[in-house]
Design an enzyme around this catalytic site. Structure first.
Site, PDB file in Angstrom:
ATOM      1  N   HIS A 195       0.812  -1.215   0.000  1.00  0.00           N
ATOM      2  CA  HIS A 195       0.000   0.000   0.000  1.00  0.00           C
ATOM      3  C   HIS A 195       0.851   1.274   0.000  1.00  0.00           C
ATOM      4  O   HIS A 195       0.422   2.312  -0.500  1.00  0.00           O
ATOM      5  CB  HIS A 195      -0.943   0.015   1.206  1.00  0.00           C
ATOM      6  CG  HIS A 195      -1.948  -1.101   1.171  1.00  0.00           C
ATOM      7  ND1 HIS A 195      -2.758  -1.419   2.224  1.00  0.00           N
ATOM      8  CD2 HIS A 195      -2.246  -1.998   0.187  1.00  0.00           C
ATOM      9  CE1 HIS A 195      -3.525  -2.443   1.903  1.00  0.00           C
ATOM     10  NE2 HIS A 195      -3.224  -2.814   0.679  1.00  0.00           N
ATOM     11  N   PHE A 255      -1.031  -8.239   4.895  1.00  0.00           N
ATOM     12  CA  PHE A 255       0.309  -7.654   4.774  1.00  0.00           C
ATOM     13  C   PHE A 255       0.346  -6.298   4.058  1.00  0.00           C
ATOM     14  O   PHE A 255       1.300  -5.983   3.337  1.00  0.00           O
ATOM     15  CB  PHE A 255       1.255  -8.641   4.068  1.00  0.00           C
ATOM     16  CG  PHE A 255       1.106 -10.056   4.543  1.00  0.00           C
ATOM     17  CD1 PHE A 255       1.043 -10.340   5.903  1.00  0.00           C
ATOM     18  CD2 PHE A 255       0.977 -11.105   3.654  1.00  0.00           C
ATOM     19  CE1 PHE A 255       0.875 -11.638   6.359  1.00  0.00           C
ATOM     20  CE2 PHE A 255       0.803 -12.410   4.101  1.00  0.00           C
ATOM     21  CZ  PHE A 255       0.749 -12.668   5.457  1.00  0.00           C
ATOM     22  N   CYS A 256      -0.692  -5.494   4.253  1.00  0.00           N
ATOM     23  CA  CYS A 256      -0.738  -4.162   3.606  1.00  0.00           C
ATOM     24  C   CYS A 256      -0.527  -4.269   2.101  1.00  0.00           C
ATOM     25  O   CYS A 256       0.045  -3.365   1.477  1.00  0.00           O
ATOM     26  CB  CYS A 256       0.263  -3.193   4.235  1.00  0.00           C
ATOM     27  SG  CYS A 256      -0.054  -2.886   5.961  1.00  0.00           S
ATOM     28  N   ALA A 257      -0.959  -5.378   1.535  1.00  0.00           N
ATOM     29  CA  ALA A 257      -0.927  -5.551   0.079  1.00  0.00           C
ATOM     30  C   ALA A 257      -2.214  -6.297  -0.275  1.00  0.00           C
ATOM     31  O   ALA A 257      -2.198  -7.389  -0.831  1.00  0.00           O
ATOM     32  CB  ALA A 257       0.305  -6.333  -0.350  1.00  0.00           C
ATOM     33  N   CYS A 261      -5.562  -4.855   7.597  1.00  0.00           N
ATOM     34  CA  CYS A 261      -4.153  -5.150   7.736  1.00  0.00           C
ATOM     35  C   CYS A 261      -3.894  -5.792   9.096  1.00  0.00           C
ATOM     36  O   CYS A 261      -4.085  -5.156  10.127  1.00  0.00           O
ATOM     37  CB  CYS A 261      -3.404  -3.822   7.634  1.00  0.00           C
ATOM     38  SG  CYS A 261      -1.791  -3.964   7.008  1.00  0.00           S
TER      39      CYS A 261
END
Ligand SMILES: Cc1ncc(COP(=O)(O)O)c(C=O)c1O
Length: 467
Positions: free
Chosen positions: A136, A382-384, A402
């Site tokens: 992100h 995982f912020c993705a 997240c």
């Protein structure tokens, strides 16, 4: 040689068993309680989130601490010394990254901060191209620009072709920027950075490399990769003192308004006769470093750069490749485990591996690794989020914050487990991890768990399971 080619070479080198010892890190002797009784040394296998401080970094910081003083704003001896230390740290980082003549090294708070800084410095009408697979921090800062989000490629070659196609369709006269990660924080896979840079430049675009996960695991050479900027974080590079770096071309940074307005960024400020103020901003890195700089943060990053180089980065990479092999071979022996990958088994990668386990909620699994084995991994998206959802095959509107589990223990998992390691990881940690995965899958958890405040935790009321 591109990052990916370099990794292939180092993976081959890893056939030599002589590789370096793990580097001493803080916390290597810390013991943690097990829910089942007793204590065990903590196995920190979440380097991709934050790596432990190198002992050498800590020692250097401790040696400097009594001499701490203000930077760029003091006549005293310690202020002068601290200013020199800060500026020398900039030079060390520039060398570490192989910066070109004229490149600037700006100290920031983190990779996120670095990429937001660059986003704030984009020229007017800049078009931005970014893969949906990004963290992100690389995906989101550009939303005020004209952004094209590229679909997840399934091979490195697809990534280059997708980018070329998108760039060929762009307004050829305006400025453009490509943002790409060097190593995925989800799969650990290396992206074809050099080839993407060549594609960007062939179409008159620039490229920024998100090296948050690459720099701690692999030498990064800005000139050799031919990228325009590199961003990384100290806390993932064994220097957790609150600093990050944006390094690269000076022109856009010089032309932009300061990221923060304030002291340090301004050369001179004068009162106008109409009552306002005129400001002349610095055109050096200081332009974007307003306020008192984090000298310890910058110094710690420089100390980490030196420590990695002196330890022999190539040998560290080779050793890490051996650990990767151990983990991947161990996981491959468990049919219930599915390792997440975009580019396939043969893709060169760093020590970041995400997976799901059939029949297990990932948060439950991660909680059991911690509580029953003293192993710290991460679970979540995982912020993705777009990438993990693509890899898991879940719908885009399914929930999942997240790090927050969205299913209770035992329910179907919509998130994954990530194990990550690096220069300070002893073999025992990854061996314990592989053994723990096998035991949990074959025997189940030895304890009961429940969800509390969005996290899966051992249920101290119910205690050990019958099994
Ligand atoms: C690939 C990648 N980019 C950017 C970031 C953001 O780093 P930071 O949280 O230090 O700003 C991360 C953090 O995990 C990352 O893995």
């Amino acid at each position: 040689m591109s990052a990916s080619t370099a990794a292939t070479a180092t993976a081959a080198d890893s056939a030599d068993p002589c590789c370096a010892e793990p580097l001493p890190v803080l916390g290597r002797d810390v013991t943690v309680p097990l829910v089942t009784g007793g204590e065990v040394t903590y196995a920190a296998l979440d380097y991709a989130a934050s790596a432990p401080a190198l002992q050498r970094v800590w020692d250097d910081v401790a040696a400097y601490a009594p001499y701490y003083g203000s930077v760029h704003r003091g006549a005293g001896y310690l202020s002068q010394l601290s200013t020199d230390l800060f500026e020398n740290s900039r030079r060390t980082v520039a060398e570490f990254l192989g910066c070109r003549e004229g490149d600037q090294v700006v100290f920031t708070r983190s990779t996120t901060d670095s990429l937001n800084l660059l986003a704030a410095a984009l020229p007017a009408d800049c078009q931005v191209f970014v893969f949906e697979t990004e963290h992100h921090a690389s995906l989101l800062p550009w939303r005020d620009a004209r952004v094209t989000y590229l679909n997840a490629p399934r091979t490195p070659g697809d990534a280059v072709r997708n980018l070329e196609r998108a760039l060929a369709d762009r307004d050829p006269y305006g400025p453009a920027l490509v943002c790409v990660t060097g190593a995925s924080n989800v799969t650990g896979e290396l992206w074809p950075v050099r080839e993407l840079a060549a594609a960007a430049h062939a179409h008159g675009a620039r490229i920024v490399l998100d090296a948050a996960q690459l720099a701690p695991h692999h030498p990064v050479d800005i000139a050799e990769l031919d990228v325009d900027w590199v961003a990384f974080s100290g806390h993932k590079l064994y220097a957790p003192f609150g600093s990050g770096v944006l390094a690269g071309r000076a022109d856009w940074l010089r032309a932009a308004e300061p990221y923060l307005a304030g002291g340090g960024a301004s050369r001179t400020v004068t009162r106008r006769t109409d009552g306002g103020v005129d400001v002349e901003w610095h055109d050096t890195a200081a332009r974007h470093e307003a306020g008192s700089p984090n000298v310890i943060g910058a110094y710690s990053i420089a100390a980490a750069c030196k420590a990695l180089n002196e330890a022999g980065f190539e040998a560290l990479v080779a050793r890490e490749q051996q650990l990767i092999q151990k983990v991947r071979e161990g996981l491959a022996e468990v049919p219930e485990v599915r390792v997440l990958s975009l580019f396939g088994d043969d893709a060169p990668r760093v020590g970041v591996i995400s997976f799901v386990v059939d029949g297990w909620n990932s948060s439950h699994f991660a909680a059991a690794l911690s509580a029953e084995y003293g192993i710290g991994v991460r679970d979540g998206l995982f912020c993705a989020h777009p990438l993990v959802r693509t890899l898991l095959g879940s719908a885009p509107d399914e929930p999942g914050e997240c790090g927050a589990p969205e299913a209770a223990p035992g329910e179907r998992s919509l998130n994954a487990i990530r194990v990550s390691f690096g220069a300070g990881t002893p073999d025992e940690h990854v061996e314990r991890f592989v053994r723990a995965v096998k035991e949990l899958v074959s025997d189940g958890a030895r304890w009961s768990y429940r969800t509390e405040d969005g996290r899966c935790v051992p249920d101290t009321d119910s205690g050990a399971t019958a099994a």
